[in-house]
Scaffold this motif. Structure first.
Motif, short mmCIF file in Angstrom:
data_model
loop_
_atom_site.label_atom_id
_atom_site.label_comp_id
_atom_site.label_asym_id
_atom_site.label_seq_id
_atom_site.Cartn_x
_atom_site.Cartn_y
_atom_site.Cartn_z
N VAL A 15 0.72 -1.18 -0.06
CA VAL A 15 0.27 -0.08 0.06
C VAL A 15 0.96 1.19 -0.13
O VAL A 15 0.55 2.25 -0.75
CB VAL A 15 -0.91 0.09 1.25
N GLU A 16 1.70 1.26 0.68
CA GLU A 16 2.73 2.44 1.04
C GLU A 16 4.21 2.13 1.28
O GLU A 16 4.30 1.08 2.19
CB GLU A 16 2.24 3.53 2.06
N TYR A 17 5.15 2.76 0.60
CA TYR A 17 6.53 2.49 1.15
C TYR A 17 7.47 3.90 0.83
O TYR A 17 7.23 4.35 -0.18
CB TYR A 17 6.97 1.57 -0.10
N ASP A 18 7.78 4.21 2.04
CA ASP A 18 8.56 5.37 2.00
C ASP A 18 9.36 5.55 3.06
O ASP A 18 9.70 4.66 3.88
CB ASP A 18 7.59 6.68 2.22
N SER A 19 9.97 6.67 3.69
CA SER A 19 10.80 6.87 4.72
C SER A 19 9.96 6.73 6.13
O SER A 19 8.68 6.70 5.80
CB SER A 19 11.28 8.20 5.02
N ALA A 20 10.40 6.16 6.96
CA ALA A 20 9.85 5.85 8.19
C ALA A 20 8.96 6.83 8.73
O ALA A 20 7.90 7.01 9.33
CB ALA A 20 10.63 5.02 9.39
N ASP A 21 9.65 8.10 8.77
CA ASP A 21 8.94 9.27 9.25
C ASP A 21 7.85 9.68 8.30
O ASP A 21 6.83 10.23 9.04
CB ASP A 21 10.25 10.26 9.05
N THR A 22 7.86 9.25 7.11
CA THR A 22 6.74 9.83 6.42
C THR A 22 5.59 8.64 6.59
O THR A 22 4.28 9.12 6.61
CB THR A 22 6.98 9.69 4.92
N VAL A 23 5.96 7.44 6.76
CA VAL A 23 4.75 6.65 6.84
C VAL A 23 4.13 6.64 8.30
O VAL A 23 2.98 6.50 8.24
CB VAL A 23 5.56 5.10 6.58
N PHE A 24 5.02 6.86 9.20
CA PHE A 24 4.50 7.03 10.58
C PHE A 24 3.92 8.38 11.03
O PHE A 24 3.04 8.49 11.80
CB PHE A 24 5.28 6.54 11.45
N CYS A 25 4.40 9.32 10.29
CA CYS A 25 3.93 10.83 10.75
C CYS A 25 3.00 11.43 9.41
O CYS A 25 1.91 12.28 9.99
CB CYS A 25 5.06 11.74 10.90
N ARG A 26 3.53 11.10 8.46
CA ARG A 26 2.65 11.61 7.14
C ARG A 26 2.03 10.84 6.11
O ARG A 26 2.52 11.13 5.08
CB ARG A 26 3.36 12.89 6.79
N PRO A 27 1.39 9.62 6.51
CA PRO A 27 1.29 8.86 5.47
C PRO A 27 0.28 9.41 4.32
O PRO A 27 -0.62 9.96 4.54
CB PRO A 27 0.41 7.49 6.35
N ARG A 28 0.72 8.78 3.16
CA ARG A 28 -0.22 9.50 2.13
C ARG A 28 -1.55 8.38 1.52
O ARG A 28 -2.29 9.21 1.01
CB ARG A 28 0.94 9.27 0.71
N ASP A 29 -1.49 7.32 2.36
CA ASP A 29 -2.55 6.60 1.95
C ASP A 29 -3.64 6.48 3.41
O ASP A 29 -2.93 6.10 4.48
CB ASP A 29 -2.27 5.09 1.51
N LYS A 30 -4.88 6.42 3.01
CA LYS A 30 -5.77 6.50 4.37
C LYS A 30 -5.63 5.12 5.04
O LYS A 30 -5.74 5.20 6.36
CB LYS A 30 -7.04 7.03 3.71
N ARG A 31 -5.45 4.28 4.29
CA ARG A 31 -5.36 2.80 5.00
C ARG A 31 -4.31 2.71 5.65
O ARG A 31 -4.29 2.13 6.67
CB ARG A 31 -5.42 1.71 3.80
N THR A 32 -3.13 3.48 5.37
CA THR A 32 -1.93 3.30 6.19
C THR A 32 -2.13 4.22 7.54
O THR A 32 -1.83 3.64 8.73
CB THR A 32 -0.86 3.96 5.49
N GLN A 33 -2.89 4.95 7.51
CA GLN A 33 -3.22 6.03 8.59
C GLN A 33 -4.10 5.24 9.36
O GLN A 33 -3.90 5.36 10.92
CB GLN A 33 -3.82 7.26 8.19
N GLN A 34 -5.08 4.67 9.03
CA GLN A 34 -6.16 3.96 10.02
C GLN A 34 -5.34 2.66 10.48
O GLN A 34 -5.73 2.30 11.73
CB GLN A 34 -7.18 3.18 9.07
N TYR A 35 -4.32 2.00 9.90
CA TYR A 35 -3.68 0.96 10.56
C TYR A 35 -2.77 1.49 11.72
O TYR A 35 -2.84 0.81 12.78
CB TYR A 35 -2.84 0.23 9.36
N ILE A 36 -2.10 2.44 11.46
CA ILE A 36 -0.92 2.96 12.30
C ILE A 36 -1.71 3.32 13.51
O ILE A 36 -1.51 3.19 14.68
CB ILE A 36 -0.22 3.87 11.74
N MET A 37 -3.17 4.24 13.33
CA MET A 37 -3.84 4.57 14.64
C MET A 37 -4.94 3.42 15.16
O MET A 37 -5.39 3.58 16.20
CB MET A 37 -4.91 5.55 14.20
N GLY A 38 -4.79 2.23 14.69
CA GLY A 38 -5.28 1.16 15.31
C GLY A 38 -6.70 1.23 15.14
O GLY A 38 -7.70 0.66 15.84
N LEU A 39 -7.07 1.71 13.89
CA LEU A 39 -8.80 1.62 13.53
C LEU A 39 -9.08 0.41 12.61
O LEU A 39 -8.49 0.16 12.02
CB LEU A 39 -8.94 3.11 12.86
#
Length: 256
Positions: free
Chosen positions: A232-256
């Protein structure tokens, strides 16, 4: 990629990688590059394909049988799945550390010397030097230097995992694959392994599967989020965890 990892040479890459276990497709059109002397964290829910992807880099999926693959996997630009590829030589270059510590039922010394002996090293002096170097590299030599002839199974869980890392290092690999290496360990042992991974990055390219988002954020240069066999998303760890570009990534990291 918006971090310093993007300036390093490519060590591993997958190109349009698809993999099936029987009729079930586990990986779908995965393309990504992993750069030298970096830590790449593979994250995602259970069954998403991240461990399957990890095993593609040392051809361990073949051990399961009824596996079919399309696409290519490259190490230093060479296809590791080409017809005449030497799998034994590949696994010397690409070491593996598993989820649970799995020392052999032999002495601490013999665990670390096992690989070098398998690859033809016979000199006692050379073996001793190799074992000590590997144990130091895994930050466990000072703890075991006086008990090298004692059973490895007598070590604590955290020590056993560092011994397994030393065993992998003794083969002098270029890449270390780690499949949830701290999931069976206590918090103190986990932090020791994380500190070790940061140091090992100076000499090795490391790819780690982890369910621990805090761990991935602490140790990784880059992060890849897998979902249902897709990258789904591959980038610097800072981008993936702090500024994910894909909503699915954000939902997973936030535990939603």
């Amino acid at each position: 990629m918006d971090n310093k990892a993007g300036t390093k040479a490519v060590k591993l890459s997958a190109r349009h990688l698809n993999l099936w276990y029987g009729e079930k497709q586990a990986l779908k059109e995965i393309s990504m590059e992993i750069r030298k002397n970096t830590v790449t964290a593979l994250i995602g829910p259970s069954g998403c394909g991240k461990s399957t992807f990890l095993r593609c880099f040392n051809r361990m999926n073949e051990q399961f049988g009824n596996v079919r693959m399309a696409g290519s996997v490259l190490l230093d630009g060479e296809d590791i799945y080409k017809r005449k590829a030497d799998v034994t030589a590949l696994r010397k270059r690409v070491g593996m550390v598993f989820q649970s510590p799995n020392p052999f039922p032999m002495s601490i010394y013999d665990n670390v010397a096992y690989g070098p002996r398998l690859h033809g090293m016979k000199s006692r002096q050379q073996l001793q030097q190799t074992v000590e170097k590997a144990l130091r590299g895994a930050a466990i030599f000072e703890e075991v230097k006086d008990t090298l002839k004692k059973p490895a199974l007598g070590l604590s869980g955290g020590q056993q995992q560092r011994l397994c890392i030393a065993r992998a290092l003794a083969a002098e690999p270029e890449v270390l694959l780690m499949d949830e290496p701290t999931s069976a360990l206590d918090p103190v042992s986990t932090l020791k392994i994380e500190d070790l991974i940061r140091k090992l990055r100076e000499n090795y390219t490391i790819v780690i599967v982890t369910h621990n988002m805090q761990q991935a954020a602490r140790i990784a240069d880059t992060a890849a989020f897998f979902l249902s066999g897709e990258l789904v998303e591959y980038d610097s760890a800072d981008t993936v965890f702090c500024r994910p570009r894909d909503k699915r990534t954000q939902q997973y990291i936030m535990g939603l």
